[in-house]
Design an enzyme around this catalytic site. Structure first.
Site, PDB file in Angstrom:
ATOM      1  N   ASP A 344      65.271  49.812  23.763  1.00 45.33           N
ATOM      2  CA  ASP A 344      65.116  51.176  23.254  1.00 45.33           C
ATOM      3  C   ASP A 344      65.084  51.186  21.724  1.00 45.33           C
ATOM      4  O   ASP A 344      65.573  50.278  21.071  1.00 45.33           O
ATOM      5  CB  ASP A 344      66.246  52.076  23.753  1.00 45.33           C
ATOM      6  CG  ASP A 344      67.604  51.636  23.233  1.00 45.33           C
ATOM      7  OD1 ASP A 344      67.845  50.411  23.153  1.00 45.33           O
ATOM      8  OD2 ASP A 344      68.424  52.512  22.900  1.00 45.33           O
ATOM      9  N   GLU A 345      64.508  52.229  21.183  1.00 44.92           N
ATOM     10  CA  GLU A 345      64.545  52.525  19.742  1.00 44.92           C
ATOM     11  C   GLU A 345      64.181  51.313  18.876  1.00 44.92           C
ATOM     12  O   GLU A 345      64.772  51.079  17.828  1.00 44.92           O
ATOM     13  CB  GLU A 345      65.920  53.071  19.357  1.00 44.92           C
ATOM     14  CG  GLU A 345      66.229  54.394  20.058  1.00 44.92           C
ATOM     15  CD  GLU A 345      67.631  54.898  19.806  1.00 44.92           C
ATOM     16  OE1 GLU A 345      67.807  56.127  19.715  1.00 44.92           O
ATOM     17  OE2 GLU A 345      68.565  54.074  19.717  1.00 44.92           O
TER      18      GLU A 345
END
Length: 539
Positions: A344-345
Site C-alpha cells: 500500500d501507499e
C-alpha cells in the site's frame, strides 16, 4: 434483514427461535438466593456476541457447583477443558477437576465426527445445557474452543475476575448450534509505529479470542520501526527497530519471542499472519542497510507519521536477496498459510517498478510454502494465482481503484474486507475522541457494525469474500489502555460480521447484546469507549 447463500433456513427460523429463547429463559427454576443477597441475572440463552446461528431455549439449565467435574478424554478435549478450568477456578473457587472418565454429569467436552457435527465445519460447535450436565460438542478442537467462549458469555460477568466471587454460576437451558459465516476473521495489530511487548500482544490475543476471531495480523515493519529479528540482516531489528513514533525506545521481537506469540495464539485457535510491508513503508530497512537504497546512502531513522515517501530500490538485485532472506526466515517461523507483503501507499515507486517488484516477490512467497496476502493495491499489478487482496478503501475511494478490485475478484483473487471508514479501529469515534486519526472520517459504533461484507463492494462475487479484518494502527496509540479504548466496543462488531449469519444482523438487537458485554469488560479490566449509541448499564 440481509441474507446470503446458505442462510435462508436460518433466516426463516431466527425470529421464532429468539422468541423461544426468551420464553425458555423465563422458565428457569432458580434456587432461592441466600438471605439478603440477590442472584446475578441469568443471561438469556444466545444473548452473546457474536450472535449464534441457532438457539433452542428450554429446560432448567446447568449450574456449576463445587461438585462439577470437567469430562475430557482426548488431548484436544483436555486442552479445551484446561482452558475453561483456568477461566472458572479463580472466580468460582471450585476445584473443577478434569477426568477422562465418561459420565452423564458435569461439563462434558466432546470431539465427535458424527455427520451432524461435521456439517458445522471446522469451527462450528453445539452447546447443550440441561439440569444434569453442560455438553460442548464439535468436530474439532477449534470448535470446542469457540464453544467455551460461548459458555463464558452465558455465565455471570463476575466469572472473569481473578479473585473469588459469589455465585450461583448458572447457564440457561437449551441448545445453541453455531458455525461461522466466514472462515477468515482477523484483527490486525500495528507494532511498527509503536512497539508492544509480548505480554501486551498476548493480552490483545485473549481479547480477540473471546469474540471468536481466528487470525492475528501483525504489522511487523514500517518506516518507523522493524520489529522482527532476521539473522541474515541483523541491523533490521537492532538498528531499524530501535525507535518508534515520537522518538521512543522502540523494540523488536527475537525469534524466540515471535514463536512464543505464535504458540500463544495457536493455543487459542488463532493463526498469526505476519506482514512485511514493501516496497513502500520501508524507511526502517533503508536506514539499516545503505545498499537497499538506489543511491547507496542510508536515510536517517524516522519517527514521524507521514506515509508514501520511502521505497526499496526495485532495480537492484540486492533488493531481492534481502526480500528472499526475510521471507524465508519469517515463513520458517510461521505455521499459518498466509504471509502479508503489504504493497500500500507506495507513492515513491513508479507503477512500472511496483508491477515489476510484485512480479518478482510473489513467487518467493510461494517458494517458501505460503500464500500471498497484500493490501488491495496488489490488484494494480498482477496478483499471483491464489493470492488474497485486503481491501482498505472507504467511501471516498475512487471508482477506478474499486473497479480494479472488483475485476480482480471476478478473475479469482479472493478478498478480505477491512474498509477504513468501517473497520479501522484507530479512527476516532467523534471529533472529541482524544486518540486516533480521522482521515477516513469518524467511525462510531453503529457505522462500524452496520454493513454487510457480502454486498459492500458491488460486483464482487459473494464467494470471493473470505472474511473481514479489524485493523488497529498505532500512530497515536502506545499503551494497552489506548488499544482497548479504540478496539472496544468496535472489535466485537467486526467479529460478529465475520461469524454470525446475515439474518441475525440487526442494529437494535445488537446494541442491546453489546451493552450486556460491559460488565464483562469491567471484570476483565478492559477500558472501553462508552458510546452514546449503546444503552450501557449503570456502573
Amino acid at each position: 434483514m440481509r441474507t446470503h447463500p446458505g442462510t435462508t433456513r436460518t433466516s426463516r427460523l431466527l425470529g421464532s427461535l429468539l422468541l423461544v429463547a426468551a420464553a425458555g429463559v423465563s422458565s428457569f427454576a432458580a434456587a432461592p438466593a441466600p438471605s439478603g443477597r440477590a442472584e446475578p441475572p441469568l443471561t438469556p440463552l444466545g444473548r452473546i456476541v457474536p450472535a449464534p446461528m441457532r438457539v433452542e431455549a428450554g429446560g432448567e439449565g446447568y449450574e456449576i457447583t463445587a461438585r462439577t467435574r470437567i469430562r475430557a478424554a482426548t488431548p484436544e478435549e483436555r486442552r479445551a477443558g484446561e482452558y475453561l478450568a483456568k477461566v472458572l477456578r479463580p472466580s468460582t473457587g471450585y476445584r473443577l477437576p478434569l477426568t477422562d472418565r465418561a459420565g452423564g454429569d458435569g461439563i462434558r467436552l466432546r470431539i465427535s465426527a458424527e455427520p451432524r457435527n461435521k456439517a458445522l465445519g471446522a469451527e462450528g460447535y453445539r452447546v447443550l445445557s440441561t439440569r444434569g450436565s453442560l455438553t460442548i460438542t464439535s468436530w474439532t478442537g477449534a470448535g470446542l474452543f469457540h464453544g467455551v467462549q460461548t459458555v463464558r458469555q452465558q455465565l455471570p460477568a463476575a466469572v472473569e475476575k481473578r479473585t473469588g466471587q459469589r455465585g450461583p454460576w448458572r447457564i440457561a437451558g437449551g441448545t445453541i448450534t453455531d458455525m461461522p459465516r466466514y472462515g477468515y476473521r482477523s484483527t490486525m495489530l500495528d507494532v511498527a509505529r509503536h512497539f508492544f511487548t509480548v505480554d501486551q500482544v498476548k493480552r490483545y490475543i485473549d481479547q480477540a479470542a473471546l469474540y471468536k476471531m481466528n487470525k492475528l495480523h501483525l504489522h511487523l515493519s514500517d518506516d518507523q520501526g522493524w520489529r522482527i529479528a532476521v539473522d541474515s540482516w541483523p541491523r533490521l531489528a537492532t538498528y531499524g527497530g530501535s525507535t518508534q513514533v515520537g522518538g521512543g525506545a522502540g523494540g523488536h521481537y527475537t525469534k524466540a519471542q515471535y514463536k512464543e506469540i505464535v504458540a500463544y495464539a495457536a493455543a487459542r485457535h488463532m493463526k498469526v499472519v505476519p506482514e512485511i510491508d514493501m516496497p513502500g513503508h520501508t524507511n526502517a530497512a533503508l536506514a539499516s542497510y545503505a545498499e537497499l537504497n538506489c543511491d547507496g546512502v542510508a536515510p536517517p531513522l524516522y519517527t514521524g507519521t507521514a506515509v508514501g515517501f520511502s521505497s526499496l530500490c526495485v532495480k537492484k538485485d540486492v533488493t531481492y536477496d534481502f526480500v528472499d532472506d526475510v521471507i524465508r526466515e519469517l515463513a520458517a517461523m510461521t505455521p499459518g498459510e498466509y504471509l502479508h507483503i503489504g504493497g500500500d501507499e507506495a507513492h515513491s515507486t513508479s507503477h512500472e517498478d511496483f508491477t515489476a517488484f510484485m512480479a518478482r516477490v510473489q513467487p518467493l512467497v510461494a517458494e517458501y510454502g505460503k500464500t500471498v496476502l497484500g493490501w488491495h493495491q496488489l490488484t494494480g499489478a498482477k496478483p499471483a494465482e491464489g493470492a488474497v487482496a485486503q481491501y482498505w478503501g472507504y467511501d471516498r475511494t475512487g471508482a477506478a481503484e474499486r473497479e480494479r478490485v472488483v475485476n480482480a475478484a471476478k478473475n479469482g483473487t479472493r478478498l478480505v474486507l477491512s474498509p477504513a471508514d468501517r473497520s479501522y479501529l484507530d479512527m476516532k469515534y467523534t471529533k472529541d475522541t482524544p486518540l486516533g486519526l480521522d482521515w477516513a472520517g469518524f467511525v462510531e459504533v453503529r457505522r462500524s457494525y452496520d454493513w454487510d461484507p457480502a454486498t459492500y463492494l458491488p460486483g464482487v462475487p459473494a464467494d470471493a469474500v473470505m472474511g473481514v479484518e479489524a485493523p488497529l494502527w498505532t500512530e497515536t496509540l502506545s499503551t494497552s489502555a489506548h488499544l482497548e479504548h479504540m478496539a472496544f466496543p468496535r472489535l466485537p462488531g467486526i467479529a460478529e460480521l465475520g461469524w454470525s449469519p446475515a439474518a441475525t444482523h440487526d442494529w437494535e438487537a445488537y446494541r442491546t447484546r453489546l451493552a450486556a458485554q460491559a460488565p464483562r469488560w469491567d471484570a476483565l479490566g478492559i477500558g472501553y469507549h462508552r458510546s452514546p449509541q449503546v444503552p450501557w448499564p449503570a456502573r
